[in-house]
Design a protein around this motif. Structure first.
Motif, PDB file in Angstrom:
ATOM      1  N   GLY A 150       0.910  -1.395   0.104  1.00 20.36           N
ATOM      2  CA  GLY A 150       0.007  -0.237  -0.028  1.00 20.36           C
ATOM      3  C   GLY A 150       0.711   1.254  -0.130  1.00 20.36           C
ATOM      4  O   GLY A 150       0.271   2.463  -0.030  1.00 20.36           O
ATOM      5  N   ILE A 151       2.050   1.138  -0.127  1.00 20.14           N
ATOM      6  CA  ILE A 151       2.802   2.178   0.261  1.00 20.14           C
ATOM      7  C   ILE A 151       4.008   1.987  -1.006  1.00 20.14           C
ATOM      8  O   ILE A 151       4.691   1.246  -1.323  1.00 20.14           O
TER       9      ILE A 151
ATOM     10  N   ARG B 151       5.866  -2.639  18.854  1.00 25.47           N
ATOM     11  CA  ARG B 151       5.294  -3.020  17.592  1.00 25.47           C
ATOM     12  C   ARG B 151       5.849  -4.198  16.828  1.00 25.47           C
ATOM     13  O   ARG B 151       5.316  -5.087  16.117  1.00 25.47           O
ATOM     14  N   LYS B 152       7.179  -3.880  16.506  1.00 27.10           N
ATOM     15  CA  LYS B 152       8.195  -4.934  16.089  1.00 27.10           C
ATOM     16  C   LYS B 152       8.144  -6.241  16.592  1.00 27.10           C
ATOM     17  O   LYS B 152       7.718  -7.243  15.879  1.00 27.10           O
ATOM     18  N   ARG B 153       7.961  -6.298  17.835  1.00 29.74           N
ATOM     19  CA  ARG B 153       7.705  -7.565  18.516  1.00 29.74           C
ATOM     20  C   ARG B 153       6.404  -8.278  18.221  1.00 29.74           C
ATOM     21  O   ARG B 153       6.700  -9.340  18.049  1.00 29.74           O
ATOM     22  N   TRP B 154       5.598  -7.320  18.412  1.00 30.75           N
ATOM     23  CA  TRP B 154       4.101  -7.963  18.219  1.00 30.75           C
ATOM     24  C   TRP B 154       3.930  -8.420  16.910  1.00 30.75           C
ATOM     25  O   TRP B 154       3.093  -9.347  16.683  1.00 30.75           O
TER      26      TRP B 154
ATOM     27  N   GLY C  23      -0.254 -10.626  14.861  1.00 26.22           N
ATOM     28  CA  GLY C  23       0.387  -9.073  15.016  1.00 26.22           C
ATOM     29  C   GLY C  23      -0.836  -8.134  15.562  1.00 26.22           C
ATOM     30  O   GLY C  23      -2.150  -8.610  15.848  1.00 26.22           O
ATOM     31  N   VAL C  24      -0.332  -6.961  15.533  1.00 26.52           N
ATOM     32  CA  VAL C  24      -1.317  -5.718  16.059  1.00 26.52           C
ATOM     33  C   VAL C  24      -1.464  -4.749  15.185  1.00 26.52           C
ATOM     34  O   VAL C  24      -0.128  -4.360  14.563  1.00 26.52           O
ATOM     35  N   ASP C  25      -2.528  -4.255  14.642  1.00 28.63           N
ATOM     36  CA  ASP C  25      -2.643  -3.275  13.737  1.00 28.63           C
ATOM     37  C   ASP C  25      -2.755  -1.756  14.455  1.00 28.63           C
ATOM     38  O   ASP C  25      -3.055  -2.053  15.741  1.00 28.63           O
ATOM     39  N   MET C  26      -2.210  -0.687  13.990  1.00 26.31           N
ATOM     40  CA  MET C  26      -2.203   0.292  14.646  1.00 26.31           C
ATOM     41  C   MET C  26      -2.974   1.542  14.166  1.00 26.31           C
ATOM     42  O   MET C  26      -2.850   1.683  12.602  1.00 26.31           O
TER      43      MET C  26
ATOM     44  N   VAL D 195      -3.640   7.915  11.160  1.00 28.61           N
ATOM     45  CA  VAL D 195      -2.904   7.328  10.189  1.00 28.61           C
ATOM     46  C   VAL D 195      -2.941   5.993  10.689  1.00 28.61           C
ATOM     47  O   VAL D 195      -2.813   5.454  11.793  1.00 28.61           O
ATOM     48  N   ALA D 196      -3.125   4.954   9.477  1.00 32.85           N
ATOM     49  CA  ALA D 196      -3.162   3.540  10.055  1.00 32.85           C
ATOM     50  C   ALA D 196      -1.887   2.837   9.746  1.00 32.85           C
ATOM     51  O   ALA D 196      -1.113   3.081   8.673  1.00 32.85           O
ATOM     52  N   LEU D 197      -1.763   1.884  10.441  1.00 33.81           N
ATOM     53  CA  LEU D 197      -0.329   1.107  10.369  1.00 33.81           C
ATOM     54  C   LEU D 197      -0.780  -0.322  10.458  1.00 33.81           C
ATOM     55  O   LEU D 197      -0.672  -1.017  11.613  1.00 33.81           O
ATOM     56  N   PRO D 198      -1.101  -0.963   9.279  1.00 36.01           N
ATOM     57  CA  PRO D 198      -1.619  -2.370   9.495  1.00 36.01           C
ATOM     58  C   PRO D 198      -0.241  -3.058   9.910  1.00 36.01           C
ATOM     59  O   PRO D 198       1.009  -2.674   9.638  1.00 36.01           O
ATOM     60  N   ARG D 199      -0.440  -4.392  10.384  1.00 40.01           N
ATOM     61  CA  ARG D 199       0.631  -4.812  10.954  1.00 40.01           C
ATOM     62  C   ARG D 199       1.766  -5.589   9.785  1.00 40.01           C
ATOM     63  O   ARG D 199       2.787  -5.843   9.845  1.00 40.01           O
ATOM     64  N   THR D 200       1.181  -5.219   8.467  1.00 35.49           N
ATOM     65  CA  THR D 200       1.932  -5.746   7.164  1.00 35.49           C
ATOM     66  C   THR D 200       3.260  -4.548   6.924  1.00 35.49           C
ATOM     67  O   THR D 200       4.101  -4.786   6.111  1.00 35.49           O
ATOM     68  N   ILE D 201       3.032  -3.213   7.698  1.00 34.73           N
ATOM     69  CA  ILE D 201       3.892  -2.173   7.379  1.00 34.73           C
ATOM     70  C   ILE D 201       5.061  -2.328   8.350  1.00 34.73           C
ATOM     71  O   ILE D 201       5.045  -2.534   9.402  1.00 34.73           O
TER      72      ILE D 201
END
Length: 192
Positions: A136-137, A156-159, A166-169, A178-184
């Motif tokens: 997406g980027i 976040r990196k550990r999760w 993982g964890v989405d932010m 601003v969305a940061l899905p766990r794939t980013i």
């Protein structure tokens, strides 16, 4: 701007109306479609957090607010079930503070059960600080955040180290998300 002696964040009555929530939902969905893009939300409240919660959470979801950022009346209006941070679908945290919490990362059978962390920053702008890359980027995006402890990026990196778990932010300041899905992938400029 948030400070150490902050009061709880309160909604505006319009945040609870379908037209406002529908517009907010489209902007939040857009933010997840284009990770790292700053999406402004329209609210008459002093902060977008209650509108984001009113848009995403409902009585079928679980919510943790361990630092008590959300107004009690708004929590009641949401109707989301209260849960501990390690069990909740949505977790609200201040960016300045990194309490000793673990978040749900899902399971291999149900990775979608990983939590969504709503992290409240002072300000989010384009600029140096964080470099984001991933689905997406195109190439990378640089963001600058004030009011977010760098330890959040290590957590976040550990999760998110065992993808698809993982964890989405969702990062929020007074007016935007601003969305940061766990794939980013998130890299701190000048650091690791």
């Amino acid at each position: 701007m948030m400070n150490e002696l902050q009061t709880r964040i309160v909604s505006h009555p319009a945040d609870w109306t379908p037209p406002v929530q529908q517009r907010a939902f489209r902007r939040i969905l857009d933010a997840f479609s284009y990770p790292g893009r700053i999406s402004e939300l329209q609210t008459q409240a002093a902060h977008v957090l209650p509108l984001v919660l009113a848009t995403l959470a409902d009585p079928a979801t679980t919510l943790a607010d361990p630092c008590e950022l959300v107004d009690a009346a708004d929590l009641q209006r949401l109707g989301a079930k209260s849960a501990s941070a390690d069990q909740a679908q949505f977790v609200v945290m201040p960016g300045r503070k990194v309490p000793a919490v673990e978040l749900a990362c899902g399971t291999l059978d149900s990775p979608e059960n990983g939590a969504t962390l709503l992290l409240v920053a002072d300000e989010i702008t384009q600029g140096s600080g964080l470099v984001l890359s991933g689905p997406g980027i195109q190439s990378s995006i640089s963001l600058q955040m004030s009011g977010v402890d760098p330890l959040w990026w290590k957590l976040r990196k550990r999760w998110n180290s065992a993808f698809p778990l993982g964890v989405d932010m969702v990062l929020l300041d007074e007016r935007s998300v601003v969305a940061l899905p766990r794939t980013i992938k998130v890299a701190v400029e000048g650091g690791r």
